[in-house]
Design a protein around this motif. Structure first.
Motif: not given
Length: 301
Positions: A276-301
């Motif tokens: 699950p993608e939220d597992v990776l995202l949670d692992e990163v967010r536990r150690l990094y408090k900046g703005n982080v997102v998971t990219g999906h196909d057709l996301d626009i930033f």
């Protein structure tokens, strides 16, 4: 090494003075129907630049056009300046589609492709493999312009390899699967600086080229899945990819305004293993408090 001063791309829409990041494909070699192969479009002042061309690239590009990214053009005919990080199949299997489909549906101008050593051979093999099709469209009832299926290849080295009125692109070496020529890219536009990790284990060159970036687009794998795969594949991940912990450490040092996770590595995982993608995202967010997102196909930033 030469730096290209690109010509204006004919037929492009009126420029919008901004930079957009369009995630066309965020997948891996695993055939996930929700994630096409790696591909990203950077739109700068109404001009599109494609980075990598994994499986499904043109269909995703047309989906982005239908979503309002008009710079791509109908049938992706405006994707004519292209950069590739390395020559693994998941990043390049869409090459015939990129070269042929927009031409069949209206592209009249050549495509310029910049990438590692071996790109020229790959290009020639693709054109040779589809020679029957190309000849029939050049000489049959279609009478398509030969210019539309022309490809200008440029084999790059580390350093600045492309510059025009919109962007400057720098390649830096990364560490991936023993490839002698695998790169990450630093893309500088008038509005922001975007760094693409490519596929890589942690490297000093990536750190050096990420300082001051606004957006860092980086591959990663979760510790949760790493712990479940065989020792062989654990070693492979350590040598060729970046863990959630390692990525968080990098992000804490360079502090991008936005960190986008992509290419969620699952080498060695059985098809049925949950990832699950939220597992990776949670692992990163536990150690990094900046703005982080998971990219999906057709996301626009």
């Amino acid at each position: 090494m030469t730096i290209s001063d690109a010509d204006q791309q004919a037929g492009s829409p009126e420029p919008s003075l901004t930079t957009q990041i369009v995630m066309l494909g965020t997948g891996t070699p695993r055939p996930d129907p929700d994630r096409s192969g790696p591909a990203t479009v950077i739109v700068v002042n109404g001009m599109p630049y494609l980075i990598d061309f994994g499986p499904g690239v043109i269909r995703r590009a047309v989906a982005a056009y239908n979503k309002g990214v008009l710079a791509i053009g109908p049938a992706a005919v405006n994707l004519r300046t292209v950069f590739v990080t390395h020559l693994h199949a998941d990043h390049t299997a869409g090459y015939p589609d990129l070269l042929l489909t927009p031409w069949i549906l209206g592209r009249k101008d050549p495509v310029s492709v910049y990438g590692p050593k071996g790109l020229s051979d790959m290009t020639q093999y693709v054109l040779n493999a589809w020679k029957v099709d190309i000849d029939s469209r050049l000489n049959g009832i279609d009478r398509l312009p030969a210019s539309g299926c022309a490809v200008h290849t440029h084999e790059i080295e580390a350093g600045i390899f492309y510059r025009d009125g919109n962007i400057k692109v720098t390649a830096f070496p990364v560490r991936h699967a023993g490839l002698e020529n695998a790169f990450g890219f630093r893309v500088e536009t008038p509005h922001k600086t975007i760094v693409f990790s490519g596929d890589t284990a942690p490297t000093q060159s990536l750190l050096d080229n990420s300082h001051g970036c606004d957006v860092l687009i980086h591959e990663a794998y979760s510790q949760a899945t790493y712990d479940k795969v065989a020792p062989k594949w654990q070693a492979y991940r350590r040598e060729n990819h970046t863990s959630s912990t390692e990525l968080a450490e990098l992000a804490n040092r360079v502090r991008p305004e936005l960190l986008i996770l992509t290419h969620r590595v699952n080498i060695g995982a059985a098809m049925a293993m949950p990832d699950p993608e939220d597992v990776l995202l949670d692992e990163v967010r536990r150690l990094y408090k900046g703005n982080v997102v998971t990219g999906h196909d057709l996301d626009i930033f």
